[in-house]
Scaffold this active site. Structure first.
Site, short mmCIF file in Angstrom:
data_model
loop_
_atom_site.label_atom_id
_atom_site.label_comp_id
_atom_site.label_asym_id
_atom_site.label_seq_id
_atom_site.Cartn_x
_atom_site.Cartn_y
_atom_site.Cartn_z
N CYS A 56 -10.18 -8.32 -0.24
CA CYS A 56 -11.37 -7.50 -0.43
C CYS A 56 -11.10 -6.06 0.03
CB CYS A 56 -12.55 -8.09 0.35
SG CYS A 56 -13.39 -9.46 -0.50
N GLY A 165 -3.47 -24.49 -6.42
CA GLY A 165 -2.50 -23.88 -5.52
C GLY A 165 -2.81 -22.46 -5.11
N HIS A 172 -7.74 -12.74 -8.54
CA HIS A 172 -6.52 -11.93 -8.58
C HIS A 172 -5.44 -12.66 -9.37
CE1 HIS A 172 -5.36 -14.76 -5.40
NE2 HIS A 172 -4.09 -14.35 -5.55
N GLU A 188 11.80 -21.21 -24.43
CA GLU A 188 10.88 -20.77 -25.48
C GLU A 188 11.53 -19.72 -26.40
OE1 GLU A 188 7.06 -19.40 -24.36
OE2 GLU A 188 6.37 -21.33 -23.58
N HIS A 287 3.56 -15.06 -21.93
CA HIS A 287 4.96 -15.05 -22.37
C HIS A 287 5.10 -14.15 -23.60
CE1 HIS A 287 5.78 -19.32 -20.53
NE2 HIS A 287 5.63 -18.38 -19.62
#
Length: 343
Positions: A56, A165, A172, A188, A287
């Site tokens: 904050c 987690g 954020h 990928e 990505h």
């Protein structure tokens, strides 16, 4: 008469073209009773300012630095960064994968930043107006462009909710930039480049248009973006956010793209929160094409929410998935229908 296969009721496998991995889909298991772990739903109420929150405005962070009284977004170098710039090179005696097949080691430089989306402790992306969400998207673009000048890979991501987690509830995200391609990106990139070599078109652009045509897995769509529960989804309410025109990275996103993305992303995130009536936890990230380039990779975002049946039941990868094969119960089509129902 022989029973006919029905993907909505019979177990089957689906292939993820981005990774080559297969997912076992077991829709008949949605009827099983549950006596496993449950978790309390996330607290839907939060103050606009928390004096004990280290993100904050004006508060002291865990690393001892005082935040400025920021009024919009705020970016700072991670006080406990996982990657650091200017790490010394490997010494002659260090293990090198070029000479040791069992104990490989490689250099890893990087830079890590924290991105506060708003000074308000309670204003998540799902609660933002399109204009406010557009400010965050522009922040993503600006940070990507700045860091992309120096690093091979720039990973934008957000971890939302304690069950996923997150170490702090203040809205954020983070950016970890590195001089190497992370495992998922390398996989990928190779898959999309291979598809390009065969079809001369971006895999995910072709995929997006086929999903829009079918609509079974589409959650939200406009002329420029689409959010879908991917055909190969592993997490129960996993989504994929895709542009509908060629965009290799955030560097290609213009103001029109940003405005349209705010629309689709806002619809999808609000549907997440409405689904079980709680702030929806997830891990997400963007990505695209690495700095070194390549034909085929397309900008896209993955959202991986862990909630399974309700606000207090989460999917936890168990023994079969860790030791044999990824598996899900709810079909992607059913998951998309659930999300569309609460738009």
């Amino acid at each position: 008469m022989a029973e006919r296969f029905d993907s909505a009721t019979h177990p089957h496998r689906r292939r993820n073209p981005l990774t080559g991995e297969w997912v076992v889909v077991s829709p008949q298991r949605t009827k099983r009773p549950w006596q496993g772990q449950t978790d309390d739903g996330a607290d839907a109420s939060a103050p606009t300012f928390d004096p004990s929150c280290y993100l904050c405005p004006g508060n002291v962070r865990a690393g001892g630095v005082t935040n400025p009284d920021y009024t919009h977004t705020f970016v700072f170098e991670n006080d406990f960064a996982a990657l650091l710039p200017s790490v010394p090179g490997l010494a002659d005696g260090d293990v090198n994968p070029a000479v040791d097949d069992l104990f490989g080691m490689a250099h890893a430089d990087g830079e890590c930043r924290v991105l506060c989306f708003s000074p308000r402790h309670d204003l998540t992306l799902a609660k933002m107006s399109p204009a406010e969400l557009g400010v965050v998207i522009d922040l993503w673009r600006d940070q990507f462009e700045e860091l992309g000048e120096s690093w091979e890979w720039v990973q934008l991501f957000e971890t939302r909710g304690a069950i996923s987690g997150a170490s702090n509830p203040h809205p954020h995200g983070q950016i970890w930039s590195s001089n190497f391609l992370p495992n998922e990106i390398a996989t990928e990139t190779a898959a999309q480049s291979g598809y390009w070599s065969t079809h001369r078109s971006p895999m995910l652009l072709d995929y997006a248009e086929r999903e829009v045509a079918v609509r079974d897995r589409v959650v939200a769509v406009n002329e420029q973006w689409v959010a879908v529960v991917p055909y190969w989804a592993y997490w129960p309410y996993e989504t994929l956010v895709l542009p509908r025109r060629p965009l290799s990275s955030f560097a290609d996103v213009d103001d029109g793209d940003s405005e349209a993305l705010a629309d689709v992303l806002g619809q999808m995130l609000r549907a997440f929160d409405r689904l079980f009536g709680v702030p929806f936890p997830y891990c997400s990230g963007w990505h695209g094409t690495p700095r070194s380039g390549g034909d085929g990779p397309q900008l896209h975002a993955h959202y991986y929410p862990p909630l399974l049946r309700s606000a207090d039941i989460a999917k936890i990868p168990a023994s079969y998935e860790l030791l044999a094969n990824l598996q899900r119960d709810l079909t992607p089509e059913s998951a998309a229908a659930d999300l569309r129902a609460v738009l």
